[in-house]
Design an enzyme around this catalytic site. Structure first.
Site, mmCIF file in Angstrom:
data_model
loop_
_atom_site.group_PDB
_atom_site.id
_atom_site.type_symbol
_atom_site.label_atom_id
_atom_site.label_comp_id
_atom_site.label_asym_id
_atom_site.label_seq_id
_atom_site.Cartn_x
_atom_site.Cartn_y
_atom_site.Cartn_z
ATOM 1 N N ASP A 76 -5.336 -8.243 -2.108
ATOM 2 C CA ASP A 76 -6.501 -7.369 -2.245
ATOM 3 C C ASP A 76 -7.273 -7.498 -0.948
ATOM 4 O O ASP A 76 -7.562 -8.614 -0.490
ATOM 5 C CB ASP A 76 -7.385 -7.726 -3.436
ATOM 6 C CG ASP A 76 -8.307 -6.557 -3.765
ATOM 7 O OD1 ASP A 76 -7.781 -5.472 -4.092
ATOM 8 O OD2 ASP A 76 -9.531 -6.696 -3.666
ATOM 9 N N GLY A 158 -5.142 2.748 6.597
ATOM 10 C CA GLY A 158 -6.539 2.731 6.178
ATOM 11 C C GLY A 158 -7.551 2.907 7.308
ATOM 12 O O GLY A 158 -7.542 3.891 8.042
ATOM 13 N N LYS A 180 -1.413 -6.571 16.069
ATOM 14 C CA LYS A 180 -2.256 -6.640 14.864
ATOM 15 C C LYS A 180 -1.756 -7.768 13.956
ATOM 16 O O LYS A 180 -2.537 -8.577 13.463
ATOM 17 C CB LYS A 180 -2.241 -5.303 14.118
ATOM 18 C CG LYS A 180 -2.977 -5.382 12.787
ATOM 19 C CD LYS A 180 -2.911 -4.123 11.943
ATOM 20 C CE LYS A 180 -3.579 -4.375 10.586
ATOM 21 N NZ LYS A 180 -3.407 -3.290 9.618
HETATM 22 P P1 IMP Z 1 -6.724 -2.522 -2.302
HETATM 23 O O1 IMP Z 1 -6.583 -3.935 -1.813
HETATM 24 O O2 IMP Z 1 -5.462 -1.974 -2.842
HETATM 25 O O3 IMP Z 1 -7.932 -2.363 -3.158
HETATM 26 O O4 IMP Z 1 -6.956 -1.602 -1.036
HETATM 27 C C1 IMP Z 1 -7.614 -2.064 0.066
HETATM 28 C C2 IMP Z 1 -7.931 -0.944 1.028
HETATM 29 O O5 IMP Z 1 -8.562 -1.585 2.149
HETATM 30 C C3 IMP Z 1 -6.744 -0.219 1.595
HETATM 31 O O6 IMP Z 1 -6.441 0.957 0.923
HETATM 32 C C4 IMP Z 1 -7.219 0.081 3.015
HETATM 33 O O7 IMP Z 1 -7.979 1.226 3.009
HETATM 34 C C5 IMP Z 1 -8.157 -1.035 3.350
HETATM 35 N N1 IMP Z 1 -7.426 -2.020 4.135
HETATM 36 C C6 IMP Z 1 -6.910 -3.195 3.720
HETATM 37 N N2 IMP Z 1 -6.242 -3.800 4.727
HETATM 38 C C7 IMP Z 1 -6.346 -2.972 5.775
HETATM 39 C C8 IMP Z 1 -5.823 -3.047 7.098
HETATM 40 O O8 IMP Z 1 -5.112 -3.959 7.516
HETATM 41 N N3 IMP Z 1 -6.153 -2.006 7.876
HETATM 42 C C9 IMP Z 1 -6.900 -0.959 7.467
HETATM 43 N N4 IMP Z 1 -7.369 -0.829 6.254
HETATM 44 C C10 IMP Z 1 -7.096 -1.842 5.409
#
Ligand code: IMP
Length: 199
Positions: A76, A158, A180
């Site tokens: 997450d 993202g 990265k």
């Molecule tokens: P979840 O963990 O599925 O709730 O989603 C986390 C959200 O955070 C993702 O859909 C991305 O938009 C953002 N996110 C998490 N890690 C990254 C990353 O490494 N780069 C860019 N966005 C990220």
């Protein structure tokens, strides 16, 4: 002592996000686990009801472990902006709406942050390895930097195009993926996970 995963074990990657799946599979590749994704298994996506990253990672890992009878790894993560008191944070995916429009989500960050001088931002990642008996091992990583506008680059996932890690000049959307992955929030959490659970 953390509970470990034997070489050759089958492991469910409890994510439906193709970008995260690619990053996680790459980080696990040298560890000799047979990774299968929640998407491939047709598992439902549990609702992320916890108030923090660690709680949501646990909830996702345990749901996948209970549904499959296999150990499951969940991530997450999110993008946090100091001027927005840490938002979008655990709502990072939700800010992009059902069509997962991250260009719109990044515009929203820009609009809400307004003309503030405070450009501090960070990515956070909680990783949870959960077993069918509800045992969990949880790890946390964070990378600090700044948000920049306009967003730049089309690599990564993202919010990558609007984040510049501290000491750098390229956004995560511009830099080669290896760069990265050497120091990202996910890489930092992963290093701890690999050291503790992949003996
Ligand atoms: P979840 O963990 O599925 O709730 O989603 C986390 C959200 O955070 C993702 O859909 C991305 O938009 C953002 N996110 C998490 N890690 C990254 C990353 O490494 N780069 C860019 N966005 C990220």
């Amino acid at each position: 002592m953390a509970r470990t995963l034997a070489r050759g074990s089958k492991l469910v990657i409890a994510t439906h996000n193709p970008g995260k799946l690619a990053e996680i599979s790459e980080m696990l590749a040298p560890r000799g686990v047979a990774a299968v994704s929640a998407g491939e298994l047709g598992l439902p996506e549990p609702e992320e009801t916890a108030p923090d990253f660690v709680g949501n990672a646990r909830l996702k890992a345990l749901a996948a472990a209970a549904a499959t009878g296999l150990p499951a790894l969940a991530d997450d993560s999110g993008f946090c902006v100091a001027a927005l008191d840490g938002a979008p944070g655990v709502y990072s995916a939700r800010w992009a709406g059902p069509s997962k429009d991250f260009a719109a989500a990044m515009r929203l960050v820009r609009e809400r942050a307004g003309e503030t001088e405070d450009a501090r931002a960070w990515f956070a990642c909680a990783l949870c390895l959960g077993w069918p008996d509800a045992h969990t091992e949880t790890f946390f990583g964070r990378v600090d930097g700044t948000w920049e506008w306009p967003a730049r680059g089309d690599r990564g996932l993202g919010y990558d195009p609007m984040f510049v890690p501290a000491g750098g000049s390229l956004t995560y959307g511009e830099m080669p993926p290896e760069e990265k992955h050497a120091s990202s929030h996910r890489a930092r959490a992963f290093r701890q996970l690999l050291a503790a659970c992949f003996g």
